[in-house]
Scaffold this motif. Sequence first.
Motif, mmCIF file in Angstrom:
data_model
loop_
_atom_site.group_PDB
_atom_site.id
_atom_site.type_symbol
_atom_site.label_atom_id
_atom_site.label_comp_id
_atom_site.label_asym_id
_atom_site.label_seq_id
_atom_site.Cartn_x
_atom_site.Cartn_y
_atom_site.Cartn_z
ATOM 1 N N GLU A 704 0.832 -1.210 0.000
ATOM 2 C CA GLU A 704 0.000 0.000 0.000
ATOM 3 C C GLU A 704 0.866 1.260 0.000
ATOM 4 O O GLU A 704 0.643 2.201 -0.753
ATOM 5 N N GLN A 705 1.910 1.245 0.880
ATOM 6 C CA GLN A 705 2.802 2.410 0.981
ATOM 7 C C GLN A 705 3.512 2.648 -0.354
ATOM 8 O O GLN A 705 3.518 3.742 -0.891
ATOM 9 N N VAL A 706 4.095 1.574 -0.881
ATOM 10 C CA VAL A 706 4.931 1.701 -2.081
ATOM 11 C C VAL A 706 4.110 2.214 -3.261
ATOM 12 O O VAL A 706 4.506 3.130 -3.970
ATOM 13 N N VAL A 707 2.939 1.612 -3.430
ATOM 14 C CA VAL A 707 2.131 2.001 -4.590
ATOM 15 C C VAL A 707 1.692 3.456 -4.492
ATOM 16 O O VAL A 707 1.753 4.207 -5.466
ATOM 17 N N SER A 708 1.270 3.870 -3.275
ATOM 18 C CA SER A 708 0.818 5.264 -3.174
ATOM 19 C C SER A 708 1.989 6.213 -3.413
ATOM 20 O O SER A 708 1.841 7.259 -4.032
ATOM 21 N N MET A 709 3.195 5.836 -2.931
ATOM 22 C CA MET A 709 4.359 6.708 -3.154
ATOM 23 C C MET A 709 4.696 6.834 -4.631
ATOM 24 O O MET A 709 4.923 7.910 -5.146
ATOM 25 N N VAL A 710 4.732 5.688 -5.305
ATOM 26 C CA VAL A 710 5.219 5.718 -6.683
ATOM 27 C C VAL A 710 4.238 6.461 -7.581
ATOM 28 O O VAL A 710 4.621 7.100 -8.550
ATOM 29 N N PHE A 711 2.948 6.407 -7.223
ATOM 30 C CA PHE A 711 1.995 7.124 -8.069
ATOM 31 C C PHE A 711 1.899 8.600 -7.703
ATOM 32 O O PHE A 711 1.252 9.372 -8.390
ATOM 33 N N ALA A 712 2.551 8.956 -6.595
ATOM 34 C CA ALA A 712 2.654 10.380 -6.284
ATOM 35 C C ALA A 712 3.765 10.985 -7.152
ATOM 36 O O ALA A 712 3.822 12.197 -7.359
#
Length: 2036
Positions: A704-712
């Motif tokens: 969850e963390q990684v995906v939200s970061m990368v799409f930011a």
Amino acid sequence: MGDDSEWMKLSIDQKCEHKVWKARLNGYEEALKLFQRIEDEKSPEWGKYLGLIKKFVTDSNAVAQLKGLEAALAFIENAHVAGKTTGEVVSGVVTKVFNQPKARAKELGTDICLMYIEIEKAEVVQDELLKGLDNKNPKIVVACIEALRKALSEFGSKIVTLKPVVKILSKQFESREKAVRDEAKLLAVEIYKWIRDALRPPLQNINSVQLKELEEEWVKLPSSPPKQTRFLRSQQDLKAKFEQQQAIGGEQSDEDETDTVAAVDAYELLEAVEILSKMPKDFYEKIEAKKWQERKEALEAVEALTKNPKLENGDYGDLVRALKKVVGKDANVMLVSVAAKCLAGLATGLRKKFGTYAGQVVPTILEKFKEKKPQVVQALQEAIDAIFLTTTLQNLSEDILAVMDNKNPSIKQQASLFLARSFRHCTQATLPKSVLKPLCAALIKQVNDSAPEVRDAAFEALGTAMKVVGEKAVNPFLADLDKLKLDKIKECADKVELPGGKKGGGKGVDKKPAAKAPPPAAEAPHKSSAPPRKTQSAASKPSAGPSKKGKPTSAAGGKSKKNPDSKEITESELSAEVSEELAAGVLPASCIQQLDSANWKERLASMEEFQRAVETMDTAVMPCQALVRMLAKKPGWKETNFQVMQMKLHIVALICRRGQFSKTSASVVLDGLVDKVGDVKCGGNAKEGLTAIGEACSLPWTAEQVVSMVFAQKNPKNQAETLNWLANAMKEFGFAGINVKGFINNVKTALGATNPAVRTAAITLLGVMYLYMGAPLRMFFEDEKPALLSQIDAEFEKMQGQSPPAPMRFTKKATAAEEEGDEGEEQEEDGGGQDIMDLLPRTDISDKITSNLVSKIEDKNWKIRKEGLDETAAIISEAKFITANIGGELPLALKGRLGDSNKILVQQTLTILQQLATAMGPGLKQHVKALGISIVTVLGDSKPNVRTAAMTTLQAWVEQTGMKEWLEGEDLSEELKRENPFLRQEMLGWLAEKLPNMRTVPGDLMLCVPHLYTCLEDRNGDVRKKAQEALPTFMMHLGYDKMSKATGKLKPSSKDQVLAMLEKARAVMPAKLAAPAKTGGGKSSAEPSRSASASRSQPASEEVDGKPEVKKVRGGVAAKKVSTPVFTEHIGSLALPHKLWYCVLSQGAAGKKPAAKSQKDEEDKSGPIFILFPNAKEQRIKEEKQLKILKWNFITPRDEYVEQLKTQMSTCFAKWLQDELFHFDFQRHVKAIGVMIERLESESEATISCLDLILKWFTLRFFDTNTTVLMKVLEYLKLLFAMLNRENYHLTEYEANSFAPYLILKVGESKDVVRKDVRAILAMLCKVYPASKVFPFLMDGTKSKNSKQRAECLEELGCLIEGYGMNVCQPTPAKSLKEIAVHIGDRDTSVRNAALNTVVAVYNVCGDQVYKLIGNLSEKDMSMLEERIKRSAKKAPPAPAKQSAPERSQREPPANPNATFLRKPAQEDPNKLNHARQNAQHTESSHPSIPKEFQLDLDMIEMDQSRVCELPDLVQHKLDELLEPIMIPEPKMRAVSPHFDDLHNSTASTINFVISQVASGDINTSIQALAQIDEVLRQEDKAEVMSGHIDQFLIATFMQLRLIYSTHMADDRLDKKDIIKLYSCIIGNMLSLFSMESLAREASMGVLKDLMHGLITLMLDGRVEDIEDGQQVIRSVNLLVIRVLEKSDQTNMISALLVLLQDSLVTTAGPPMFSELVMKCLWRMIRFLPETINSINLDRILLDVHNFMKVFPKEKLKQLKSDVPHRTLKTLLHTLCKLTGAKILDHLSMIENRNESELEAHLRRVVKHSGNLSGLKSDRGNEKTGLRTEDRMSKAKVSDILSEIFKKIGSKENTKEGLTELYEYKQKYSDADLEPFLKNTSQFFQSYVERGLRVIESEREGKARIQTSAGTAGRLIPQHGVDSSLSSNNEELKPAVYYERLKILRQRQGLENTSRDEPQQRPPISSLLSSKPSVASSTDMLHSKLSQLKESRELYQQEHNAHSHSPTHAHTRSASPAANLDDLKKRLERIKSNRQ
């Protein structure tokens, strides 16, 4: 005494029946001794006495009777068969022994009764004793009561059923006999010992004195429960235990104690009271009254009725609604509490049956808790508590959650208190995580509420929950609470007392809580359903409450999989200074200094030191956060040197793996890692780091963390790589706990990204998720663009049938917990895979369900009701996904509509309920009782379409809810009780389908068994059949013993029948799915299941290998623990992701099997899997024909079919393969199909020999619901049909009939991928089975109830018509099309579209004729069709008829069944096809077993009575040998079924098939076909089989010539030698053909014309001369042309040459020599005229000359460059005149308007000059008006006018007008040619037009008496041969004469107007054309022939033609080939009749 000696000699059994009592006495004594002596209980000796035992006990002599009783007792005790005598003997004891004065007799009688109970016959004994209570003799009554008391006292309440005893007990207290009353009192005391207070309610009505006496007796009884002292034969183990304890003198353990007493529910002992009819008549008016007193009166009346403890089931909907209204809206609180009491009474009295109404009432009660008055609150509490017991917490949770946020504190408090009370009645099983989680969340909010009473209530509720499911399960939800609050909750948990009698922490057993526990009666069902619990020691874990399999199940699956004590590592963030300090403590100083050095080498050195330090550091003291913060220190993640960066990332992974790594530490590094994921050099290390963090902090959180970061970020490379990492991580970690919702939006963003790599990565990720989540995942993406959706679907399709890999990585902290076996969540029986449904965003639509809407749905006017339903449907479809809360009113309203008198509304309601199921998902469970059961009721509707809709709806519901809810309670058994045959058969069918897939079923299923038995003997055959099918599925859950016990209440005759059926069912009982059990040490729970399966006689090996089908299960796996052999039996409980079973099982299985055995298995399997038996298939066909075996024809496969198939397979299938194929586990089927695929090529011949059985087995698989198997099946079938096609195998009718209908069922499958495959298989089927025979199967498929199936079948029909022309339509095109057109009005859009497309396909083949074929359609349907045809005309290329021949033949060799159809879904490339065809020919030659030559010797067949020659298929020949004389081998004969037709071997069809290949685009195929025909033609005795096929053959030949000329010759790639070979073959064939006059004469004029055209063109083709051997070819052609001119029918030949000449003169494009050669041929024909003049049809020839002269009048002829045509014509006419003289003028009868014909004038001149004019007067004077100018209209205009007219005739409205116009047109242009417009129409239409024209003519003649010229209206089809007796003045002839003639001709021709003598091909069109040629162009002609060829190919494959044909016309044109087949047919018929 003399008599004595007589009977002394008799045998014992004879003595026992003797009339002398002494003899009998003696007999009884001896029998007693004998019975005590026989040791074997099954000895045949016992059988002799079976019928005598009743006489033993009923002996009329008291002395003998005593001895008889003793002997009977001994018999019952020792004989195995004694049970059979129970009924009659006990009945005898009651009537003849209990009335005896001797106490000893009574005592023996009672002993006999008890002995029968001991041998398991308690029910029968009890029934007889209860019957005895009605006896008038009080002695008997007393003895019966006493016997019952003794039985109860000794055997206990488990064996003696108390309900019937209690029922009659109160009646005995009323007896006048004191002895009876006293005995009844003793019985009541005995019963009380066993069931305690449950006995009070049934006895409340007895005399108060008696009751008081009883109370006194009851008080004296000891409190300890009684024990069973005598045991059944089956309870010998208990008996031993009991005796052992007696010996020790010890007490039984607690467990046994509780076990001994069966919990008897007082409710069960009560009689239900019917109260609805007793309600005051004016109740509903009064309850609405304005005065509160009236309302009170009404309520009190109802309250009195509801006090009855047990109520009869009925429709309480209106009453509940009225009470609910009072509770919700009445202002008078006193009335509210009365109404609440009424509701409580109803709930208590109805129990589970009230569950239907619970959902409506609970929200109202919860809202009403705002009242302050204690009495109201108390009444409401009682009501809601009573209601809770009728339903489940899951069903009420939505309503409770809805009020948890209410502003009113009282409501919140009472809701929490209600929860607390409800939790007490729950167990871990009934309080799963899914229910508990939202409730705990709401309660936690209340713990922080400002109102203390709300807080306290919340604490109490949470404490209760903790007590029930254990701390471990609740703790994850309490993570955010501080310690104080947690302690408070634990304190509450300790105080809680559960109804089971446990106190907090298990500190000993206490009394039940007095305050809030409901009365024991209400509690009982919950108690009894839970297993008996052992008390736990205080030290044990605080997870009290029963568990499913004796282990506390953790509900803490998902994200937080930790032990309660090992909390997640949390730490606060450290500042930079603190971090540095901590790091300095563990890292070398130099390392820290160089971290931020400017020199990269120093930084690299620093990293290396850092790494060494981390590797050697102690895990416990590693300061993870400090270390990662040091790594992030400048330059941190901005490091520019990739080597340093790689090290840095590697160190992060190390720290994660070695240290106690927290989420806080993770958040420090994640940003940096994500930033580097896309880096080419560092990406790998970054991913390694992310994986390590996943192991440390759980993958769900990390993802969850990684995906939200990368799409930011905006970096597409990073985004793509992150998604790829995640896809891989999911496979490695498994899917447990992943919060899909958390990143689904980011995936959607990725799908919309501009960068293709990101999109691809997103789609790949979705593919991986699909492995775990299945189809529901697609729901998230419904709104995406179609292009994207298709990509996603393609990815999902790839994953179809794959299983996700076993997880290789685990979250570190979870592992410990997992090893304790805590990995699984409590899994619902059926709801396995549905957790994804919880993730979907759902809308609450309850606010849209207004009372106004509900009242609409319930309105009296059906239109308003429909409006209401429409609105409801709109609300649901708009919301898409909805919550379970749809208001209390809507379900009831919809339920009402299911019983609506208007069936349309019933169907609409069912559609809404289907919608509701999809929209609501698993939340639907709570509506099962309220709404679902009503759907079952609709299955009883008399209309099949309503029943189908109900079944579809039911299936849709069950898909969402699982079966458990449906089977609970009495609702289903009540439905089955209804005597409605439809309902019963549908319902039983449904249960039979669903039960085998369930692991466990509620005990309530037993309630259905009596009704099931009734159904077994139902009057309706279908009901009986369905009941028999359902029997094994019931038995698999209930067991044989229970079911056979249930037959006890049946009549003896019925009982025997049912028992026999039970025995049968026992043999075919499906194995139960493996029950969920604990992973380790769960042996005890597995034992019963193991023994059960053993008893089913499964071989042990199967037991070991069995991989039971496992439902989807969530959570991770600790697979490594699983090594015990118990493994396979307890598979179900492992919480594996649903598809991981493959891996785990295969490991498990490998570990278990002894090595030796597995080797042996391997050896077994290496042999062939199919065994080739010659003639075995034919034998099977024969047996089925003779009805020795069942015909393979069923709706669902019954057991006898399966058994029959097993038997048939056993001879020709390998034993191990057969075992796999019939294994109950689907995995084995997949495996078996895999093996069959591997061996398909190597064992192709054997496969074909067993083909019928293989196909039958696959039809069984079509009835399975498992997609994996289905996909494998389709894969195999595709390969199989490809192989059959390669082998040139043609399916027999027997094979096709037992396979095709079932394949077509699957074309309606919901999954696209399945449908696509089935369509592909159907396409392949047409290559090995005639399309015209596949057609009827598809037509049957269009009658299906499944709309998808209808649509797909129609599409497929369209493809067949497109590919094969109209002749595939069976039985006739008109009939088929009418049936197809019906579907244009279908409800379903896809079906409508498919039907329209199919009709358009027909239109493309046969043009406007389609309107006649489809018959009458409604205006709406017709307009839709016309619109579609218009559109298709715009889009489509011109209809096939307009294409040029070569182009056509390239695209689709038209007469070739192997041609690619223009199929939408699976278009094949024609080149590939030809390639495949060539390959097929190469493989062919390597199979010597297949007969190679094309032969059919009818004479031989007629002589040979035993065999039929099967015609072989096309084969590859050696081309060099073609031109040499061919040695014809003897035909190889195969024994086949005598039924010739059925084997699809008719000569005609084979000839058609071969001829069709002559025109093939592939040279080899064509040569091969020609060679085979040549063989036939060269043998005069055989050549006659070609009769009737000549035209067809010639058409194919000249098409091939044309193809060579236009395509092959121009193709440089082709070897010209091949072309010369092909030419040689063609010419050779033609020479053979035209050397036989009888065959040559069959060639029709049109065909000869085209043939001559082809041959002359070839002679003039310069390219041929240039090739080597080309000269030789041209010489052969010359020879051939002469042969053709000599041998063909002379009339046809001259006509053909005239037409050809005319064509060649009109078109200047051809070679100049062409017309010269044609004229040379004509001269040759003129030379033959003297010999042939008598045989030719002069009329025809003159008509053709007339037409020629019309196009080329004298003047025009003279203008031509050459005068030869003119001379030729003159010579022809001159010769004719010379030969016939003046008679020639009589032969102009075919020419219309002779007076205008130039020919007649010319002939008269010639005749005159010859001096032969015989004074014929010309009668033309009065008519000769000369040619009118308008007559010379252009052809185009004419055709437009006529098209317009025919369109009008074809339309319903304008038909009359059209006919009038046609009549007038014919008047005006009397020689107008209508033939082109009529030739494509049906016979019916042609006669209709003629009739219409005649009517108009007669009308007009009647009015004006106008003489019309002959042949205008009277006939459309020109006639000939005017009788010479008629004068040539044609006006005298009336149309009727022509009509009669026409009729005669038609009859002769079998309704075909195609006699040789008719000028069918050359109708007169003199006045229509001025400059254009009058003859259809040769291309047109070719196309008409082409369609005829197509028709004939399919037509011959029909065994029976629709018309009868007379064989007298030898020259019938071959385009109606059916007429020519007669001779052949008759012979074939003879052969057939001889065979029969």
